[in-house]
Design a protein around this motif. Structure first.
Motif, PDB file in Angstrom:
ATOM      1  N   GLY A   1      12.946 -43.007   8.301  1.00 17.06           N
ATOM      2  CA  GLY A   1      12.170 -41.780   8.170  1.00 17.06           C
ATOM      3  C   GLY A   1      12.421 -41.145   6.812  1.00 17.06           C
ATOM      4  O   GLY A   1      13.453 -41.377   6.169  1.00 17.06           O
ATOM      5  N   ALA A   2      11.454 -40.339   6.373  1.00 18.28           N
ATOM      6  CA  ALA A   2      11.637 -39.595   5.126  1.00 18.28           C
ATOM      7  C   ALA A   2      12.839 -38.665   5.262  1.00 18.28           C
ATOM      8  O   ALA A   2      13.510 -38.339   4.284  1.00 18.28           O
ATOM      9  N   LYS A   3      13.116 -38.263   6.470  1.00 20.25           N
ATOM     10  CA  LYS A   3      14.237 -37.356   6.712  1.00 20.25           C
ATOM     11  C   LYS A   3      15.544 -37.967   6.211  1.00 20.25           C
ATOM     12  O   LYS A   3      16.361 -37.290   5.601  1.00 20.25           O
TER      13      LYS A   3
ATOM     14  N   LEU B   1      15.818 -37.972   2.362  1.00 16.95           N
ATOM     15  CA  LEU B   1      16.272 -36.670   1.859  1.00 16.95           C
ATOM     16  C   LEU B   1      17.773 -36.501   2.086  1.00 16.95           C
ATOM     17  O   LEU B   1      18.504 -36.034   1.202  1.00 16.95           O
TER      18      LEU B   1
ATOM     19  N   TRP C   1      10.694 -26.326   5.255  1.00 20.85           N
ATOM     20  CA  TRP C   1      10.921 -27.270   6.352  1.00 20.85           C
ATOM     21  C   TRP C   1      12.396 -27.186   6.721  1.00 20.85           C
ATOM     22  O   TRP C   1      13.276 -27.193   5.864  1.00 20.85           O
TER      23      TRP C   1
ATOM     24  N   TYR D   1      15.759 -29.146   5.195  1.00 23.78           N
ATOM     25  CA  TYR D   1      16.274 -29.135   3.808  1.00 23.78           C
ATOM     26  C   TYR D   1      17.605 -28.390   3.723  1.00 23.78           C
ATOM     27  O   TYR D   1      18.574 -28.871   3.143  1.00 23.78           O
TER      28      TYR D   1
ATOM     29  N   ASN E   1       7.511 -29.069  -1.532  1.00 23.28           N
ATOM     30  CA  ASN E   1       6.811 -29.713  -0.426  1.00 23.28           C
ATOM     31  C   ASN E   1       5.369 -29.220  -0.445  1.00 23.28           C
ATOM     32  O   ASN E   1       5.068 -28.108  -0.050  1.00 23.28           O
TER      33      ASN E   1
ATOM     34  N   ASN F   1       4.717 -27.912   4.849  1.00 15.98           N
ATOM     35  CA  ASN F   1       5.076 -27.616   6.224  1.00 15.98           C
ATOM     36  C   ASN F   1       6.072 -26.468   6.103  1.00 15.98           C
ATOM     37  O   ASN F   1       7.117 -26.650   5.476  1.00 15.98           O
TER      38      ASN F   1
ATOM     39  N   ASP G   1       8.613 -33.748  -1.866  1.00 16.03           N
ATOM     40  CA  ASP G   1       8.331 -34.188  -0.495  1.00 16.03           C
ATOM     41  C   ASP G   1       6.816 -34.236  -0.329  1.00 16.03           C
ATOM     42  O   ASP G   1       6.172 -33.229  -0.035  1.00 16.03           O
TER      43      ASP G   1
ATOM     44  N   TYR H   1       2.768 -35.031   3.274  1.00 14.57           N
ATOM     45  CA  TYR H   1       1.416 -34.660   3.740  1.00 14.57           C
ATOM     46  C   TYR H   1       0.341 -34.904   2.685  1.00 14.57           C
ATOM     47  O   TYR H   1      -0.778 -34.393   2.802  1.00 14.57           O
TER      48      TYR H   1
ATOM     49  N   SER I   1       5.066 -41.633   8.681  1.00 13.34           N
ATOM     50  CA  SER I   1       4.997 -40.864   9.935  1.00 13.34           C
ATOM     51  C   SER I   1       3.700 -40.078  10.111  1.00 13.34           C
ATOM     52  O   SER I   1       3.041 -40.157  11.138  1.00 13.34           O
ATOM     53  N   LYS I   2       3.375 -39.271   9.106  1.00 14.04           N
ATOM     54  CA  LYS I   2       2.286 -38.321   9.274  1.00 14.04           C
ATOM     55  C   LYS I   2       0.947 -38.975   8.959  1.00 14.04           C
ATOM     56  O   LYS I   2      -0.034 -38.749   9.643  1.00 14.04           O
TER      57      LYS I   2
ATOM     58  N   ARG J   1       9.971 -44.429  12.560  1.00  6.56           N
ATOM     59  CA  ARG J   1      11.035 -44.031  11.651  1.00  6.56           C
ATOM     60  C   ARG J   1      11.050 -44.839  10.348  1.00  6.56           C
ATOM     61  O   ARG J   1      12.029 -45.534  10.052  1.00  6.56           O
ATOM     62  N   ILE J   2       9.990 -44.742   9.587  1.00  9.40           N
ATOM     63  CA  ILE J   2      10.003 -45.362   8.263  1.00  9.40           C
ATOM     64  C   ILE J   2       9.567 -44.339   7.211  1.00  9.40           C
ATOM     65  O   ILE J   2       8.464 -43.785   7.274  1.00  9.40           O
TER      66      ILE J   2
ATOM     67  N   TYR K   1      -0.728 -27.531  10.169  1.00  9.88           N
ATOM     68  CA  TYR K   1      -0.149 -26.321  10.737  1.00  9.88           C
ATOM     69  C   TYR K   1      -0.940 -25.096  10.321  1.00  9.88           C
ATOM     70  O   TYR K   1      -1.467 -25.048   9.213  1.00  9.88           O
TER      71      TYR K   1
END
Ligand SMILES: *Cc1c(COP(=O)(O)O)cnc(C)c1O
Length: 396
Positions: A99-101, A104, A125, A128, A171, A175, A203, A206, A237-238, A246-247, A324
């Motif tokens: 995941g990008a998570k 980071l 977000w 962070y 970002n 988000n 980031d 999106y 993901s998005k 999870r990539i 959102y």
């Protein structure tokens, strides 16, 4: 058992917590509508599913992969960035992550020493700030004006800069606000970062979910100097409705990428093999499902925004990207006798059975976040319930 200070100080993700609470109440049999999660409601496109099944059946997904990712995927990332950013990188400048998570997370681990600072524009977000703290760094929050779509300016950033500033997080599309920085705004921020040798953490997750005539400019594309100062964070993901796979990936400075790879080698070994094969198909296969999903989001945005601004005491600039709405509900709070947005969202859940996320978790105590990555019936009913709730509370 003793818990470390680090663990004691860690705040769990407010969005995941809100979604878990909603699921818990649902399991008790309550009719809960949840618009908490930033997660597309579409299933992963067929061609991607099939690539994953083929990878499993061929046996190649059974094994550890290189920590930085399978060569096919790193090559696919290079081609993807070439296609959508017009920038040339080598596979060695890419890292595939869980995941990008985690990209980071690994990045903050390799750039921060105790006390180093990272500038984070508010609202932000949720991860962070916690990730910076976990790395021993200090998040420095900079507030953009809501009248300027919450975007920060170079003046705001310069105000927050110290000799310890290592990085700034950008970002866009954002988000939770859905707002997009213009090319000129990014150029100014980019030049400021270059002048002070501050890493730009871009980031861009999106970047392909953009609506109307809005345009997304990746900051790395603005100039060669800015590109060199930028670590691109992105993922599948998005864009491809692949949150569960999870990539994510990082693209940028090779020394940082190597150090991040070392962190991953000790923390995760590699991103799940089957998901990597699926991601190759996502990035290199037909892109029409991305456009179909984007259009569906845009249609929901247009309809939902019109309804949300009709709720008494809600104001909401129209977002340009992501999925959102981030309305300001200050007037509604005042009308209904709330002094705090989180009590308002708690009551919405308990009394109106609507789960959404308090803006407080994003650093914006007058706002709430509504994700429109849900089907239209849910969204329409959600707005009805919020409206009825506000009208009922107001009469008291
Ligand atoms: C969803 C999200 C991410 C992380 O996505 P992954 O599923 O970990 O790839 C990163 N940044 C923002 C702003 C997000 O909304």
């Amino acid at each position: 058992m003793k818990l470390s200070k680090r663990a004691q100080n860690l705040k769990p993700s407010v969005t995941l917590a809100a979604s878990a609470k909603a699921k818990e109440l649902k399991a008790q049999g309550l009719d809960i509508l949840s618009v908490t999660l930033g997660e597309p409601d579409f299933s992963t496109p067929k061609n991607i599913q099939e690539a994953a099944i083929a990878a499993i059946q061929s046996g190649k997904a059974s094994f550890y992969t290189p920590t930085a990712g399978i060569p096919e995927l790193r090559q696919a990332i290079v081609e993807y960035i070439e296609k959508y950013y017009g920038l040339t990188y080598t596979p060695a400048q890419t890292l595939v992550t869980d995941g990008a998570k985690f990209a980071l997370y690994a990045l903050f681990q390799v750039i921060l020493d105790e006390g180093d600072e990272v500038i984070i524009p508010v609202p932000y977000w949720v991860s962070y700030a916690e990730q910076v703290s976990l790395a021993g760094g200090t998040p420095i929050f900079v507030e953009g004006l809501e009248a300027n779509q919450f975007k920060v300016t170079v003046d705001d950033l310069e105000h927050a800069r110290t000799t310890k500033t290592q990085a700034v997080v950008l970002n866009t599309p954002s988000n939770p606000t859905g707002m997009i920085y213009t090319k000129d705004e990014l150029q100014a921020i980019g030049e400021w970062a270059v002048a002070h040798d501050i890493l730009i953490v871009a980031d861009d997750i999106y970047g392909r979910l953009v609506y109307g005539d809005a345009e997304f400019t990746p900051i790395a594309t603005i100039s060669e100097a800015i590109r060199q100062q930028t670590m691109i964070i992105n993922g599948v993901s998005k864009t491809y409705s692949m949150t569960g796979w999870r990539i994510g990936f990082a693209v940028g400075n090779i020394e940082l990428i190597k150090a991040m790879t070392d962190i991953a080698s000790q923390a995760t070994s590699n991103p799940t093999a089957v998901s990597q094969y699926a991601a190759v198909e996502a990035l290199t296969g037909p892109q029409d499902s991305v456009e179909t999903m984007r259009q569906a989001f845009e249609e929901r945005l247009n309809k939902l925004h019109a309804l949300v601004v009709e709720i008494p005491g809600f104001t909401c600039a129209k977002p340009q990207g992501a999925f959102y709405l981030f309305p300001n509900v200050k007037e509604a709070l005042d009308m209904c006798g709330y002094t705090d947005v989180t009590t308002f969202t708690d009551d919405l859940l308990n009394e109106a059975h609507v789960a959404l996320v308090t803006g407080a978790g994003f650093g914006a105590p007058e706002n709430i976040r509504i994700s429109y990555a849900s089907d239209w019936d849910t969204l329409e009913e959600t707005v009805k319930r919020i409206k009825a709730f506000v009208e009922k509370k107001r009469q008291k």
